[in-house]
Write an enzyme that holds these catalytic residues in place. Sequence first.
Site, PDB file in Angstrom:
ATOM      1  N   MET A   1      -3.516  -2.785   1.913  1.00  0.00           N
ATOM      2  CA  MET A   1      -4.064  -2.956   3.260  1.00  0.00           C
ATOM      3  C   MET A   1      -5.553  -3.248   3.147  1.00  0.00           C
ATOM      4  SD  MET A   1      -2.216   0.558   4.499  1.00  0.00           S
ATOM      5  CE  MET A   1      -2.661   0.507   6.240  1.00  0.00           C
TER       6      MET A   1
ATOM      7  N   ILE B   1      -2.108   6.119   0.285  1.00  0.00           N
ATOM      8  CA  ILE B   1      -3.081   6.261  -0.799  1.00  0.00           C
ATOM      9  C   ILE B   1      -4.448   5.793  -0.320  1.00  0.00           C
ATOM     10  CG2 ILE B   1      -3.674   5.608  -3.167  1.00  0.00           C
ATOM     11  CD1 ILE B   1      -0.686   5.011  -3.593  1.00  0.00           C
TER      12      ILE B   1
ATOM     13  N   GLY C   1      -9.029   0.878   4.928  1.00  0.00           N
ATOM     14  CA  GLY C   1      -8.461   0.135   3.809  1.00  0.00           C
ATOM     15  C   GLY C   1      -7.817   0.984   2.730  1.00  0.00           C
ATOM     16  N   SER C   2      -6.642   0.601   2.268  1.00  0.00           N
ATOM     17  CA  SER C   2      -5.974   1.322   1.190  1.00  0.00           C
ATOM     18  C   SER C   2      -4.632   0.683   0.876  1.00  0.00           C
ATOM     19  CB  SER C   2      -5.796   2.791   1.560  1.00  0.00           C
ATOM     20  OG  SER C   2      -5.413   3.510   0.414  1.00  0.00           O
ATOM     21  N   ARG C   3      -3.624   1.523   0.533  1.00  0.00           N
ATOM     22  CA  ARG C   3      -2.302   0.981   0.255  1.00  0.00           C
ATOM     23  C   ARG C   3      -1.226   2.025   0.533  1.00  0.00           C
ATOM     24  NH1 ARG C   3      -1.871   0.418  -6.336  1.00  0.00           N
ATOM     25  NH2 ARG C   3       0.216   1.338  -6.381  1.00  0.00           N
TER      26      ARG C   3
END
Length: 227
Positions: free
Chosen positions: A99, A157, A187-189
């Site tokens: 993301m 995460i 922002g991340s995943r």
Amino acid sequence: MKIHKEGRKILFFTLLGLVVINLLLYNFNAENNTFNKIFTGVSAVLFLLILQFFRSPYRTLLLHEDLIIAPADGKVVVIEEVEEPEYFKDKRKQISIFMSPINVHITRNPVSGIVKYFKYHPGNYFVAWHPKSSTQNERTTVVVESNAGPEVLFRQIAGAMARRIVWYVKEGDEVSQGEEFGFIKFGSRVDIFVPLDTEIKAELGQKTKGGQTVIAQLKTPPPTLFG
């Protein structure tokens, strides 16, 4: 489209702070009008960037018990067979969605079912695509026993920019496909772990939309004569 509840306080105080700074500049730095105008423009751009980050667009959700639906907007960056060490402790197929800061950061349940396991892990803030981010970054792990039968693990995460993970589920909750289970700020995943016999529908590099994009199909037992 509306503003997500996780962003309302941040947006209010950001706007208040920018307005105060701009008023002070125009009152006490009036002789430098060019700088003041540039700062006002930068303030407006900054506020709009934060505003778009917390947007919550209306979605027509795709619902199907056998299907795993993308839990987040982003891009598929990993599809591989791995050892899942926390809960299953065996081999699973992993699908990871990165993301970026410009994506919607709502995270959604990929399947309907019962939350069998939940755990929050404090940790580091490696960039989201770093191999160690799945096991060493701040993260949450959720396991849902799907209505279709198999258990599905998904993990929020944190990344280098994401410093706050929010979740809305706990063990024992009944969750519905497509509903929000959390939010990741800046922002991340999200990683998803599924049984090895799951048919992966997503492709590397594919763009996903949370609650709409099919990423996999669970293998379910065939019906018997007696149901």
